[in-house]
Scaffold this active site. Structure first.
Site, PDB file in Angstrom:
ATOM      1  N   TYR A  64       0.843  -1.210   0.000  1.00 26.30           N
ATOM      2  CA  TYR A  64       0.000   0.000   0.000  1.00 26.30           C
ATOM      3  C   TYR A  64       0.877   1.258   0.000  1.00 26.30           C
ATOM      4  O   TYR A  64       0.370   2.371  -0.158  1.00 26.30           O
ATOM      5  CB  TYR A  64      -0.925   0.062   1.223  1.00 26.30           C
ATOM      6  CG  TYR A  64      -1.923  -1.059   1.365  1.00 26.30           C
ATOM      7  CD1 TYR A  64      -2.153  -1.970   0.350  1.00 26.30           C
ATOM      8  CD2 TYR A  64      -2.653  -1.208   2.549  1.00 26.30           C
ATOM      9  CE1 TYR A  64      -3.069  -2.999   0.509  1.00 26.30           C
ATOM     10  CE2 TYR A  64      -3.571  -2.231   2.713  1.00 26.30           C
ATOM     11  CZ  TYR A  64      -3.769  -3.130   1.687  1.00 26.30           C
ATOM     12  OH  TYR A  64      -4.675  -4.151   1.861  1.00 26.30           O
ATOM     13  N   HIS A 103       0.428 -11.518   2.448  1.00 29.67           N
ATOM     14  CA  HIS A 103      -0.656 -10.816   1.744  1.00 29.67           C
ATOM     15  C   HIS A 103      -1.485 -11.769   0.864  1.00 29.67           C
ATOM     16  O   HIS A 103      -2.717 -11.740   0.892  1.00 29.67           O
ATOM     17  CB  HIS A 103      -0.061  -9.683   0.901  1.00 29.67           C
ATOM     18  CG  HIS A 103      -0.992  -8.544   0.652  1.00 29.67           C
ATOM     19  ND1 HIS A 103      -0.567  -7.247   0.526  1.00 29.67           N
ATOM     20  CD2 HIS A 103      -2.331  -8.495   0.487  1.00 29.67           C
ATOM     21  CE1 HIS A 103      -1.608  -6.458   0.295  1.00 29.67           C
ATOM     22  NE2 HIS A 103      -2.694  -7.195   0.268  1.00 29.67           N
TER      23      HIS A 103
HETATM   24  P1  NAP Z   1     -14.374  -1.213   2.073  1.00 29.99           P
HETATM   25  O1  NAP Z   1     -13.805  -0.971   3.413  1.00 29.99           O
HETATM   26  O2  NAP Z   1     -15.377  -2.285   1.899  1.00 29.99           O
HETATM   27  O3  NAP Z   1     -14.984   0.119   1.480  1.00 29.99           O
HETATM   28  C1  NAP Z   1     -14.296   1.341   1.476  1.00 29.99           C
HETATM   29  C2  NAP Z   1     -15.150   2.368   0.756  1.00 29.99           C
HETATM   30  O4  NAP Z   1     -16.363   2.547   1.488  1.00 29.99           O
HETATM   31  C3  NAP Z   1     -14.506   3.716   0.641  1.00 29.99           C
HETATM   32  O5  NAP Z   1     -14.834   4.244  -0.631  1.00 29.99           O
HETATM   33  C4  NAP Z   1     -15.167   4.533   1.733  1.00 29.99           C
HETATM   34  O6  NAP Z   1     -15.239   5.884   1.412  1.00 29.99           O
HETATM   35  C5  NAP Z   1     -16.553   3.935   1.766  1.00 29.99           C
HETATM   36  N1  NAP Z   1     -17.155   4.041   3.104  1.00 29.99           N
HETATM   37  C6  NAP Z   1     -16.592   3.718   4.292  1.00 29.99           C
HETATM   38  N2  NAP Z   1     -17.450   3.963   5.299  1.00 29.99           N
HETATM   39  C7  NAP Z   1     -18.590   4.465   4.739  1.00 29.99           C
HETATM   40  C8  NAP Z   1     -19.811   4.915   5.268  1.00 29.99           C
HETATM   41  N3  NAP Z   1     -20.045   4.894   6.590  1.00 29.99           N
HETATM   42  N4  NAP Z   1     -20.759   5.367   4.401  1.00 29.99           N
HETATM   43  C9  NAP Z   1     -20.531   5.386   3.065  1.00 29.99           C
HETATM   44  N5  NAP Z   1     -19.372   4.967   2.499  1.00 29.99           N
HETATM   45  C10 NAP Z   1     -18.399   4.507   3.335  1.00 29.99           C
HETATM   46  O7  NAP Z   1     -13.197  -1.545   1.000  1.00 29.99           O
HETATM   47  P2  NAP Z   1     -11.633  -1.749   1.017  1.00 29.99           P
HETATM   48  O8  NAP Z   1     -10.908  -0.481   1.271  1.00 29.99           O
HETATM   49  O9  NAP Z   1     -11.323  -2.483  -0.229  1.00 29.99           O
HETATM   50  O10 NAP Z   1     -11.363  -2.783   2.216  1.00 29.99           O
HETATM   51  C11 NAP Z   1     -11.034  -2.379   3.534  1.00 29.99           C
HETATM   52  C12 NAP Z   1      -9.569  -2.638   3.841  1.00 29.99           C
HETATM   53  O11 NAP Z   1      -9.249  -4.018   3.695  1.00 29.99           O
HETATM   54  C13 NAP Z   1      -8.588  -1.947   2.873  1.00 29.99           C
HETATM   55  O12 NAP Z   1      -8.514  -0.561   3.076  1.00 29.99           O
HETATM   56  C14 NAP Z   1      -7.333  -2.717   3.190  1.00 29.99           C
HETATM   57  O13 NAP Z   1      -6.779  -2.252   4.393  1.00 29.99           O
HETATM   58  C15 NAP Z   1      -7.870  -4.137   3.341  1.00 29.99           C
HETATM   59  N6  NAP Z   1      -7.793  -4.949   2.092  1.00 29.99           N
HETATM   60  C16 NAP Z   1      -7.031  -6.083   2.105  1.00 29.99           C
HETATM   61  C17 NAP Z   1      -6.944  -6.882   0.982  1.00 29.99           C
HETATM   62  C18 NAP Z   1      -6.099  -8.120   1.014  1.00 29.99           C
HETATM   63  O14 NAP Z   1      -5.834  -8.712  -0.029  1.00 29.99           O
HETATM   64  N7  NAP Z   1      -5.664  -8.561   2.185  1.00 29.99           N
HETATM   65  C19 NAP Z   1      -7.631  -6.549  -0.195  1.00 29.99           C
HETATM   66  C20 NAP Z   1      -8.435  -5.405  -0.193  1.00 29.99           C
HETATM   67  C21 NAP Z   1      -8.517  -4.623   0.967  1.00 29.99           C
HETATM   68  P3  NAP Z   1     -14.550   7.059   2.295  1.00 29.99           P
HETATM   69  O15 NAP Z   1     -13.093   6.733   2.400  1.00 29.99           O
HETATM   70  O16 NAP Z   1     -14.856   8.254   1.530  1.00 29.99           O
HETATM   71  O17 NAP Z   1     -15.216   7.012   3.656  1.00 29.99           O
END
Ligand code: NAP
Length: 282
Positions: free
Chosen positions: A52, A110
Site C-alpha cells: 500500500y 498478503h
Molecule cells: P471497504 O472498506 O469495503 O470500502 C471502502 C469504501 O467505502 C470507501 O470508498 C469509503 O469511502 C466507503 N465508506 C466507508 N465507510 C462508509 C460509510 N459509513 N458510508 C458510506 N461509504 C463509506 O473496502 P476496502 O478499502 O477495499 O477494504 C477495507 C480494507 O481491507 C482496505 O482498506 C485494506 O486495508 C484491506 N484490504 C485487504 C486486501 C487483502 O488482499 N488482504 C484486499 C483489499 C482490501 P470514504 O473513504 O470516503 O469514507
C-alpha cells in the site's frame, strides 16, 4: 462520545479489537491525518501493507496520535515478490524502517501465490520474525483451506488470523469454518464491498433492518460481520464515516436479519474475481 469496542483473543494470546481501520489509498500527509483521526476516535487496530506504500503514514499517525503504543494493534503484510525466506525477513525489517516502529503487532502474508510455491517459506520467515521480536502475532491473508492445512502441517504453527474477502455477496461460510478449525480468526477485507457492494447498501431489505434499529445500512452490514464472528476492517477516509462505522456495538441483529443479509451470498461471488488459487499479487 467514546465507543466501547470489545476485544477478541487470538490463538497466541494477543487481544485485538472487534473492528479495525482499513487504510488502502490512505497515503501521504492526508493519509496521516485520516489515520490519526481514526485512532483519536477509537480505532485501535490499523491495517496496512508493504504494497500500500503507506507504512510511513501509519507510523507517523501512530507517533502523533495521543494513544499509548501498547494499546494499538498495527498490522502490515508481506508482498508476493518477497516470499523467499531471507527476502521475507529483510522485507519485514524494511517495513519496520518505513513505519519507524520498533515492532508490528501483526504481520501477515498478503497472498499465497500458490503457483510460485513459496508461501511455506514465507510462513517460516514470519515464525522467525516473531522469535526475533519484529512482530507480536503472525497471520495470513487470502489463504484457502488447503493453504492453511499445508502451513500448519509443515510448521506446526497456526496463523492467528486469516484476512479474506468477505461481504454480504461473499459470506465465506466454508472458509470461516476452515479458519476456525485452526483457531484462526477471520478478518474481513472489503467488508462494505468497497462502499458500493453491488447495491447491498441501497437494498430495501437492508434499509428496513437499518430503520428498525435506528442505524444506517453501513452499520447493519458491519454489525453482520461481527455477529458472524469476523473482524471487519472498513476503510474510511473521513472522520464522519469512521465514527459511523465504529458505532456498531450497542444493538443486536436477530437470526432472521442475519439470514436476510447472508442471503445476498446466493451466488457466492468474489466482487473482483480474485480467487487466491489463481490470482497472484507481487
Ligand atoms: P471497504 O472498506 O469495503 O470500502 C471502502 C469504501 O467505502 C470507501 O470508498 C469509503 O469511502 C466507503 N465508506 C466507508 N465507510 C462508509 C460509510 N459509513 N458510508 C458510506 N461509504 C463509506 O473496502 P476496502 O478499502 O477495499 O477494504 C477495507 C480494507 O481491507 C482496505 O482498506 C485494506 O486495508 C484491506 N484490504 C485487504 C486486501 C487483502 O488482499 N488482504 C484486499 C483489499 C482490501 P470514504 O473513504 O470516503 O469514507
Amino acid at each position: 462520545m467514546t465507543i466501547h469496542v470489545p476485544n477478541i483473543k487470538l490463538n497466541d494470546g494477543l487481544d485485538i479489537p472487534a473492528i479495525g481501520l482499513g487504510t488502502y489509498t490512505l497515503n501521504g500527509f492526508a493519509g496521516v491525518e485520516s489515520i490519526k483521526s481514526g485512532i483519536e476516535i477509537g480505532y485501535r487496530l490499523i491495517d496496512s501493507a508493504f504494497n500500500y506504500e503507506n507504512e510511513g503514514a501509519v507510523g507517523r499517525a501512530v507517533r502523533e496520535a495521543s494513544v499509548p503504543r501498547d494499546q494499538l494493534r498495527i498490522c502490515s503484510k508481506l508482498p508476493g515478490r518477497h516470499h523467499a525466506y531471507d527476502k521475507a525477513l529483510r522485507t519485514i525489517e524494511e517495513s519496520l524502517l518505513r513505519a519507524d516502529l520498533d515492532y508490528f503487532d501483526l504481520y501477515i502474508i498478503h497472498w499465497p501465490n500458490p503457483k510460485q510455491g513459496k508461501y511455506v517459506e514465507a510462513w517460516q520467515a514470519l515464525i522467525e520474525a516473531k522469535k526475533r521480536g519484529y512482530v507480536r502475532s503472525i497471520g495470513v491473508s487470502n489463504f484457502l483451506p488447503e493453504h492453511l492445512d499445508r502451513i500448519v502441517a509443515e510448521t506446526g504453527v497456526a496463523p492467528s488470523l486469516n484476512q479474506v474477502e468477505l461481504h454480504p455477496y461473499f459470506e465465506q461460510a466454508a472458509q470461516r469454518e476452515a479458519n476456525a478449525k485452526h483457531g484462526t480468526i477471520t478478518e474481513s477485507w472489503s467488508p462494505l464491498g468497497r462502499g458500493k457492494g453491488d447495491g447491498v447498501l441501497e437494498a430495501e431489505s437492508v434499509k428496513a433492518i437499518a430503520a428498525e434499529h435506528g442505524k444506517t445500512p453501513t452499520q447493519i452490514i458491519l454489525r453482520w460481520h461481527t455477529q458472524l464472528g469476523a473482524v471487519p476492517i472498513p476503510k474510511a477516509g473521513s472522520r464522519e464515516h469512521q465514527q459511523e462505522n465504529l458505532d456498531i456495538f450497542g444493538f443486536e441483529l436477530t437470526d432472521e436479519q442475519m439470514r436476510t443479509i447472508s442471503a445476498f451470498s446466493k451466488d457466492n461471488k468474489r466482487l473482483w474475481n480474485q480467487d487466491p488459487a489463481e490470482y497472484e499479487e507481487f
